[in-house]
Write an enzyme that holds these catalytic residues in place. Structure first.
Site, mmCIF file in Angstrom:
data_model
loop_
_atom_site.group_PDB
_atom_site.id
_atom_site.type_symbol
_atom_site.label_atom_id
_atom_site.label_comp_id
_atom_site.label_asym_id
_atom_site.label_seq_id
_atom_site.Cartn_x
_atom_site.Cartn_y
_atom_site.Cartn_z
ATOM 1 N N ARG A 169 0.837 -1.208 0.000
ATOM 2 C CA ARG A 169 0.000 0.000 0.000
ATOM 3 C C ARG A 169 0.872 1.258 0.000
ATOM 4 O O ARG A 169 0.434 2.316 -0.422
ATOM 5 C CB ARG A 169 -0.873 0.040 1.263
ATOM 6 C CG ARG A 169 -1.981 -0.989 1.301
ATOM 7 C CD ARG A 169 -2.621 -1.036 2.682
ATOM 8 N NE ARG A 169 -3.104 0.251 3.159
ATOM 9 C CZ ARG A 169 -4.269 0.801 2.856
ATOM 10 N NH1 ARG A 169 -5.084 0.177 2.044
ATOM 11 N NH2 ARG A 169 -4.617 1.963 3.359
ATOM 12 N N ARG A 173 9.929 6.192 -2.271
ATOM 13 C CA ARG A 173 10.242 7.243 -3.242
ATOM 14 C C ARG A 173 11.724 7.607 -3.203
ATOM 15 O O ARG A 173 12.319 7.680 -2.135
ATOM 16 C CB ARG A 173 9.420 8.497 -2.944
ATOM 17 C CG ARG A 173 7.928 8.260 -2.966
ATOM 18 C CD ARG A 173 7.201 9.516 -3.418
ATOM 19 N NE ARG A 173 5.761 9.311 -3.352
ATOM 20 C CZ ARG A 173 5.013 9.679 -2.315
ATOM 21 N NH1 ARG A 173 5.565 10.296 -1.272
ATOM 22 N NH2 ARG A 173 3.720 9.454 -2.329
ATOM 23 N N ARG A 245 -8.722 -6.744 13.358
ATOM 24 C CA ARG A 245 -8.097 -5.903 14.372
ATOM 25 C C ARG A 245 -9.073 -4.780 14.692
ATOM 26 O O ARG A 245 -9.785 -4.280 13.809
ATOM 27 C CB ARG A 245 -6.788 -5.289 13.860
ATOM 28 C CG ARG A 245 -5.763 -6.308 13.466
ATOM 29 C CD ARG A 245 -5.255 -7.120 14.626
ATOM 30 N NE ARG A 245 -4.385 -6.343 15.513
ATOM 31 C CZ ARG A 245 -3.905 -6.800 16.652
ATOM 32 N NH1 ARG A 245 -4.240 -8.014 17.086
ATOM 33 N NH2 ARG A 245 -3.114 -6.041 17.397
ATOM 34 N N ARG A 275 0.211 5.157 16.625
ATOM 35 C CA ARG A 275 0.358 6.523 16.114
ATOM 36 C C ARG A 275 -0.465 7.496 16.938
ATOM 37 O O ARG A 275 -1.379 7.093 17.669
ATOM 38 C CB ARG A 275 -0.035 6.607 14.638
ATOM 39 C CG ARG A 275 -1.431 6.110 14.333
ATOM 40 C CD ARG A 275 -1.709 6.142 12.818
ATOM 41 N NE ARG A 275 -3.028 5.597 12.521
ATOM 42 C CZ ARG A 275 -3.543 5.461 11.316
ATOM 43 N NH1 ARG A 275 -2.861 5.832 10.255
ATOM 44 N NH2 ARG A 275 -4.740 4.960 11.133
ATOM 45 N N GLU A 296 -3.471 5.912 19.325
ATOM 46 C CA GLU A 296 -4.154 4.782 18.694
ATOM 47 C C GLU A 296 -3.505 3.461 19.090
ATOM 48 O O GLU A 296 -2.312 3.259 18.866
ATOM 49 C CB GLU A 296 -4.076 4.995 17.175
ATOM 50 C CG GLU A 296 -4.941 4.090 16.361
ATOM 51 C CD GLU A 296 -4.982 4.533 14.893
ATOM 52 O OE1 GLU A 296 -5.065 5.753 14.610
ATOM 53 O OE2 GLU A 296 -4.912 3.651 14.035
ATOM 54 N N TYR A 344 -9.503 -5.125 2.894
ATOM 55 C CA TYR A 344 -8.915 -3.882 3.420
ATOM 56 C C TYR A 344 -9.107 -2.828 2.321
ATOM 57 O O TYR A 344 -8.317 -2.755 1.388
ATOM 58 C CB TYR A 344 -7.435 -4.185 3.673
ATOM 59 C CG TYR A 344 -6.559 -3.162 4.350
ATOM 60 C CD1 TYR A 344 -7.022 -1.952 4.824
ATOM 61 C CD2 TYR A 344 -5.208 -3.440 4.520
ATOM 62 C CE1 TYR A 344 -6.162 -1.056 5.447
ATOM 63 C CE2 TYR A 344 -4.337 -2.557 5.139
ATOM 64 C CZ TYR A 344 -4.837 -1.360 5.601
ATOM 65 O OH TYR A 344 -3.967 -0.483 6.214
ATOM 66 N N ASP A 346 -9.926 1.139 0.821
ATOM 67 C CA ASP A 346 -9.949 2.585 1.043
ATOM 68 C C ASP A 346 -11.335 3.122 0.685
ATOM 69 O O ASP A 346 -12.111 2.469 -0.021
ATOM 70 C CB ASP A 346 -8.884 3.262 0.171
ATOM 71 C CG ASP A 346 -7.476 2.991 0.706
ATOM 72 O OD1 ASP A 346 -7.341 2.806 1.933
ATOM 73 O OD2 ASP A 346 -6.538 2.958 -0.094
HETATM 74 N N1 UDP Z 1 3.366 0.452 8.329
HETATM 75 C C1 UDP Z 1 4.448 0.345 9.176
HETATM 76 N N2 UDP Z 1 4.993 1.484 9.696
HETATM 77 C C2 UDP Z 1 4.482 2.696 9.458
HETATM 78 C C3 UDP Z 1 3.358 2.819 8.609
HETATM 79 C C4 UDP Z 1 2.823 1.675 8.059
HETATM 80 O O1 UDP Z 1 4.926 -0.754 9.452
HETATM 81 O O2 UDP Z 1 5.011 3.683 10.010
HETATM 82 C C5 UDP Z 1 2.816 -0.797 7.741
HETATM 83 C C6 UDP Z 1 1.763 -1.424 8.658
HETATM 84 O O3 UDP Z 1 1.849 -2.831 8.549
HETATM 85 C C7 UDP Z 1 0.466 -0.902 8.064
HETATM 86 C C8 UDP Z 1 0.799 -0.913 6.573
HETATM 87 O O4 UDP Z 1 2.170 -0.515 6.513
HETATM 88 O O5 UDP Z 1 -0.620 -1.740 8.374
HETATM 89 C C9 UDP Z 1 -0.061 0.002 5.709
HETATM 90 O O6 UDP Z 1 0.039 1.322 6.177
HETATM 91 P P1 UDP Z 1 -1.142 2.373 5.997
HETATM 92 O O7 UDP Z 1 -0.632 3.701 6.394
HETATM 93 O O8 UDP Z 1 -1.702 2.212 4.635
HETATM 94 O O9 UDP Z 1 -2.188 1.857 7.097
HETATM 95 P P2 UDP Z 1 -3.602 2.477 7.531
HETATM 96 O O10 UDP Z 1 -3.501 3.977 7.480
HETATM 97 O O11 UDP Z 1 -4.600 1.900 6.585
HETATM 98 O O12 UDP Z 1 -3.760 1.975 8.916
#
Ligand code: UDP
Length: 365
Positions: A169, A173, A245, A275, A296, A344, A346
């Site tokens: 996902r 870059r 989850r 986060r 969170e 999953y 969006d």
């Molecule tokens: N992820 C991670 N570290 C980060 C951000 C994301 O390991 O700092 C991994 C984690 O497994 C997460 C996945 O990347 O479930 C997808 O991230 P995304 O930001 O798309 O998750 P969402 O915002 O949908 O929770």
């Protein structure tokens, strides 16, 4: 014709709207006390617009979905920027040239960084899991700093047990673009998502029943049902529960600017939350004296919790196949959305699929 839609999130609300506009009366049954599903937003006593179920930023490359959504409220362009605290330092995410140069103390050009990261790659071999993918795309250092701990907290299992698709996902870059998403359209509703849902559902042929839990038995009298609740709940969980989850949020109110950004990921495994979200940063056009923060926490979803992320480990996939097979034999019901299809998704994908489902249904009449 008697139509029931179960769930007033994006999938259910869009289907209801499309059917109503085609002249069909729809009853929506929503078990919660509000519309909007997990996109629900509300004004905190401080005045800040908070996303009760965690941050939602709309992003899409699908013009059809974007134009559709804009009919129901005003969106403001918004580029989501995410920072990560890891090993006591702050970095921009997703991994970009600035992250790479900060982590390695270098001043690589894009090409140099690309060559360097390629040299760090650990080949995946036969493996297809998230850990193997992360180590192959990023090398050990970046993978371990940003993804190992966060992923373990977020999903509650070792990254080697998870599919690589979860990490796919996120882009990697080799320039200084620090926007979290790559989509051309990125925006946030000026007054939050709830007014968008109010507009979507504001139609004389739509009746919304809040606080109303229904099941397959209580809906027997309907000609057709659009079910956006959990797929296994339709079948009374007869084969067992599909795992999710869920998230817990701990709210804090502070003065001034708490963290300088909408979202700060905590990548170290010993920090118990994944986060922090500071909602004032989603509405830079508003001024509030105080600031509202959500910490969170992710954990396994048990009965009566709000399901968020489908787990989809091997056991879940086997169970999912059984439910999908059973679903094929059901008549008069369409399973849609994140919970209804156990994917999953969006927001833009949910909306696009809901538009398709409604259009297809209308052709059958
Ligand atoms: N992820 C991670 N570290 C980060 C951000 C994301 O390991 O700092 C991994 C984690 O497994 C997460 C996945 O990347 O479930 C997808 O991230 P995304 O930001 O798309 O998750 P969402 O915002 O949908 O929770």
């Amino acid at each position: 014709m008697n139509i029931a839609v179960v769930g007033a999130g994006f999938s259910g609300s869009v289907i209801a709207r499309q059917l109503a506009e085609a002249g069909i009366a729809v009853e929506i049954f929503e078990s919660r006390e509000h519309i909007g599903g997990n996109c629900f937003t509300e004004r905190h006593v401080t005045g800040t617009n908070v996303h009760r179920y965690g941050p939602h930023i709309f992003h899409t490359g699908d013009l059809r979905v974007w134009e559709y959504l804009c009919r129901f409220g005003e969106f403001v362009p918004f580029q989501f920027r995410v920072f990560a605290t890891a090993a006591g330092r702050v970095y921009p995410l997703p991994i970009n040239l600035l992250t790479i140069n900060q982590v390695f103390g270098t001043s690589f050009t894009p090409r140099e960084a690309q060559e360097f990261i390629a040299s760090q790659s650990v080949p995946m071999g036969e493996r297809t899991d998230l850990e193997a993918y992360g180590r192959s795309v990023l090398g050990d250092v970046l993978y371990e700093r940003f993804f190992e701990g966060y992923t373990t907290k977020q999903w509650g299992v070792a990254p080697s047990e998870l599919p690589a698709s979860i990490l796919q996902r996120l882009p990697v870059r080799f320039d200084y673009d620090t926007a979290y998403y790559s989509h051309p359209i990125q925006a946030i509703p000026r007054d939050g998502y709830t007014p968008i849902f109010e507009q979507l559902l504001d139609h004389r042929l739509i009746t919304v029943h809040l606080n109303t839990k229904v099941d397959s038995d209580s809906l027997r009298s309907y000609d057709h049902i659009f079910w956006t609740g959990p797929l296994d709940a339709w079948f009374g969980h007869s084969f067992g529960r599909l795992r999710y989850r869920t998230l817990d949020f701990v709210e804090e109110v502070h003065n001034g600017d708490f963290q300088g950004s909408a979202t700060m990921n905590q990548c170290d495994v010993d920090v118990p939350f994944t986060r922090t979200t500071e909602f004032n940063h989603f509405t830079p056009w508003e001024t509030h004296e105080q600031t509202v923060i959500y910490l969170e926490f992710s954990r396994e979803c048990v009965e009566d919790d709000t399901p968020y992320y489908p787990l989809r480990l091997n056991d879940d996939s086997v169970l999912l196949d059984r439910y999908l097979e059973a679903a094929k034999h059901e008549t008069g019901v369409t399973f849609v959305g994140r919970l209804g299809t156990y994917r999953y998704l969006d927001m833009d994908v949910c909306i696009g699929e809901a538009l398709d489902v409604a259009a297809e249904f209308l052709t059958t009449l």
